[in-house]
Design a protein around this motif. Sequence first.
Motif, PDB file in Angstrom:
ATOM      1  N   UNK A 187       0.878  -1.074   0.311  1.00  0.00           N
ATOM      2  CA  UNK A 187      -0.042   0.104  -0.174  1.00  0.00           C
ATOM      3  C   UNK A 187       0.918   1.355  -0.105  1.00  0.00           C
ATOM      4  N   UNK A 188       2.186   1.347   0.878  1.00  0.00           N
ATOM      5  CA  UNK A 188       2.650   2.427   1.382  1.00  0.00           C
ATOM      6  C   UNK A 188       3.198   3.341  -0.562  1.00  0.00           C
ATOM      7  N   UNK A 189       3.361   1.446  -1.506  1.00  0.00           N
ATOM      8  CA  UNK A 189       4.446   1.816  -2.874  1.00  0.00           C
ATOM      9  C   UNK A 189       2.695   2.396  -3.105  1.00  0.00           C
ATOM     10  N   UNK A 190       1.900   1.521  -3.657  1.00  0.00           N
ATOM     11  CA  UNK A 190       0.527   2.445  -4.275  1.00  0.00           C
ATOM     12  C   UNK A 190       0.205   3.358  -3.850  1.00  0.00           C
ATOM     13  N   UNK A 191       0.504   3.493  -2.615  1.00  0.00           N
ATOM     14  CA  UNK A 191      -0.092   5.507  -2.032  1.00  0.00           C
ATOM     15  C   UNK A 191       1.188   5.965  -3.248  1.00  0.00           C
ATOM     16  N   UNK A 256     -10.698  -1.292  -4.329  1.00  0.00           N
ATOM     17  CA  UNK A 256     -11.242  -0.167  -3.023  1.00  0.00           C
ATOM     18  C   UNK A 256     -10.169  -0.239  -2.025  1.00  0.00           C
ATOM     19  N   UNK A 257      -9.416  -0.257  -1.971  1.00  0.00           N
ATOM     20  CA  UNK A 257      -8.481   0.612  -1.517  1.00  0.00           C
ATOM     21  C   UNK A 257      -7.078   1.505  -3.408  1.00  0.00           C
ATOM     22  N   UNK A 258      -7.677   1.657  -3.463  1.00  0.00           N
ATOM     23  CA  UNK A 258      -7.136   1.793  -5.146  1.00  0.00           C
ATOM     24  C   UNK A 258      -8.009   3.182  -5.237  1.00  0.00           C
ATOM     25  N   UNK A 259      -9.519   3.462  -4.719  1.00  0.00           N
ATOM     26  CA  UNK A 259     -10.173   4.223  -4.661  1.00  0.00           C
ATOM     27  C   UNK A 259      -9.937   5.057  -3.416  1.00  0.00           C
ATOM     28  N   UNK A 260     -10.585   4.331  -2.462  1.00  0.00           N
ATOM     29  CA  UNK A 260     -10.117   4.740  -1.027  1.00  0.00           C
ATOM     30  C   UNK A 260      -8.637   5.710  -0.678  1.00  0.00           C
ATOM     31  N   UNK A 261      -7.278   5.427  -1.474  1.00  0.00           N
ATOM     32  CA  UNK A 261      -6.264   6.690  -1.333  1.00  0.00           C
ATOM     33  C   UNK A 261      -6.933   7.129  -2.047  1.00  0.00           C
ATOM     34  N   UNK A 262      -7.301   7.059  -3.629  1.00  0.00           N
ATOM     35  CA  UNK A 262      -7.432   8.763  -4.275  1.00  0.00           C
ATOM     36  C   UNK A 262      -8.615   9.414  -3.321  1.00  0.00           C
ATOM     37  N   UNK A 263      -8.739   8.764  -2.413  1.00  0.00           N
ATOM     38  CA  UNK A 263     -10.626  10.065  -2.213  1.00  0.00           C
ATOM     39  C   UNK A 263      -9.954  10.901  -1.198  1.00  0.00           C
ATOM     40  N   UNK A 264      -8.695  10.044  -0.446  1.00  0.00           N
ATOM     41  CA  UNK A 264      -8.207  10.058   0.898  1.00  0.00           C
ATOM     42  C   UNK A 264      -7.491  11.482   0.366  1.00  0.00           C
ATOM     43  N   UNK A 265      -6.266  11.426   0.093  1.00  0.00           N
ATOM     44  CA  UNK A 265      -5.358  11.463  -1.372  1.00  0.00           C
ATOM     45  C   UNK A 265      -6.490  13.324  -1.912  1.00  0.00           C
ATOM     46  N   UNK A 266      -7.525  13.499  -2.877  1.00  0.00           N
ATOM     47  CA  UNK A 266      -7.997  13.878  -3.119  1.00  0.00           C
ATOM     48  C   UNK A 266      -8.451  14.919  -2.012  1.00  0.00           C
ATOM     49  N   UNK A 267      -9.482  14.574  -1.212  1.00  0.00           N
ATOM     50  CA  UNK A 267      -9.755  15.632   0.037  1.00  0.00           C
ATOM     51  C   UNK A 267      -8.608  16.466   1.350  1.00  0.00           C
ATOM     52  N   UNK A 319      -8.663   0.063   6.172  1.00  0.00           N
ATOM     53  CA  UNK A 319      -9.862   1.598   6.188  1.00  0.00           C
ATOM     54  C   UNK A 319      -9.281   2.357   7.601  1.00  0.00           C
ATOM     55  N   UNK A 320      -8.658   1.748   8.379  1.00  0.00           N
ATOM     56  CA  UNK A 320      -9.053   2.480   9.468  1.00  0.00           C
ATOM     57  C   UNK A 320      -6.818   2.523   9.749  1.00  0.00           C
ATOM     58  N   UNK A 321      -6.331   2.384   8.639  1.00  0.00           N
ATOM     59  CA  UNK A 321      -4.950   2.707   8.511  1.00  0.00           C
ATOM     60  C   UNK A 321      -4.440   3.941   7.352  1.00  0.00           C
ATOM     61  N   UNK A 322      -5.686   3.851   6.630  1.00  0.00           N
ATOM     62  CA  UNK A 322      -5.262   4.714   5.411  1.00  0.00           C
ATOM     63  C   UNK A 322      -5.116   5.780   5.373  1.00  0.00           C
ATOM     64  N   UNK A 323      -5.831   6.237   6.258  1.00  0.00           N
ATOM     65  CA  UNK A 323      -5.458   8.206   6.406  1.00  0.00           C
ATOM     66  C   UNK A 323      -3.906   8.103   7.396  1.00  0.00           C
ATOM     67  N   UNK A 324      -3.611   7.897   7.798  1.00  0.00           N
ATOM     68  CA  UNK A 324      -1.805   7.960   8.671  1.00  0.00           C
ATOM     69  C   UNK A 324      -0.935   7.209   7.741  1.00  0.00           C
ATOM     70  N   UNK A 325      -1.800   6.601   7.199  1.00  0.00           N
ATOM     71  CA  UNK A 325      -0.678   5.934   5.874  1.00  0.00           C
ATOM     72  C   UNK A 325      -0.665   7.056   4.246  1.00  0.00           C
ATOM     73  N   UNK A 326      -1.791   7.549   4.393  1.00  0.00           N
ATOM     74  CA  UNK A 326      -1.572   8.407   3.263  1.00  0.00           C
ATOM     75  C   UNK A 326      -0.700   9.543   3.869  1.00  0.00           C
ATOM     76  N   UNK A 327      -0.143   9.993   4.497  1.00  0.00           N
ATOM     77  CA  UNK A 327      -0.087  10.868   5.833  1.00  0.00           C
ATOM     78  C   UNK A 327       1.337  11.107   5.510  1.00  0.00           C
TER      79      UNK A 327
END
Length: 345
Positions: A187-191, A256-267, A319-327
């Motif tokens: 996921x980090x490499x995806x982000x 679903x992971x790609x969609x969630x990452x894109x949404x978090x990053x866009x937001x 889903x719980x981890x993605x916001x912190x991982x994107x940050x």
Amino acid sequence: MSPRIFITGVTGYIGGHQLGPLLTAHPEYKVAALVRNEAQAKAVKAAYPAVETVLGDLDNDQVLRSEAGKADVVLNLASADHIAGAVSLIKGIAGSQKNTKLIHISGTGILGDTSTGAGNKSEKVYRDMSSTDIGEILSFDLTHIHRDVEEAVIAAAKENGVTAAIISPPMIHGVGAGPVKKRSIQVPILIENILKRGKGFQVLEGNNIWNSVHIDDLASAITLLTEEALKGTESKAAWLPEGYYFTESNEFRWGDISEAVAKIAHDKGLIATADVEKLSPEEATAIHPWGTILWGTNSRGSAERLRALGWKTSGKSIADSLPAMVAFEAAAEEGQRQELTFADK
């Protein structure tokens, strides 16, 4: 006498995170940790003053044999893809004439399945208490990542009369708490690449399924197996060739992971759109050499053995981890990003 635990990989993601939960649960353990240099030793000692640091790496046969020979449990958490290091540890245990046990890290990338086509769902789920399923895994050809090392570990343990187990985590999520590396792989490499491209992406339909586990839950699994290793004849754990352990808490669809990452990053204003592109396997591989393996395969396993020993997961989902991982990825300074490989977890 307090048990002595020798750990490799404490400057990596898994091994580094493992130190905290293990020492919290068992402050009586004497922990020795392999580090490559004095700078790493200083970082480990700053975070965990009670940990003894040992200079060396997985190619230092003499160091590995010596330290494995002193230990009651050896946690080989540095690499799923280093044969010589694993074999050196096994030979060190054998030479000590102690009842030392080895726990070796692998990974469910070995299950990577594109039999239905990249980006498509496969129904195959491997159960680690099924002798048929484990027999199939242990008969995979060497095109499956980690297979060569698992084969070497099993053969060397049998030849040298060493008690060992393989623990095989799936996609691991959560920012690590180790003293050096805090980042996993998939996921980090995806982000990272979504932020670079300015747009989300998935492999074709993105319907392929993987299991996941939070880094805390993986740490609790390794701690549990360490405890079992020290119980002697009272242990209910299985050891090789039956001792093959999955660790999983949830399944997820990669799209679903790609969609969630894109949404978090866009937001967060990090990318201009929340759209997700469908990429071919070739296009995914152009983004990263392992692109299709990382994001286009299926890898599904059931952690029945650990649960039979009483392992319980925290319920933390990807889903719980993605916001912190994107940050975390967004905050990484250019040129300081940790580049990980399958051989450096």
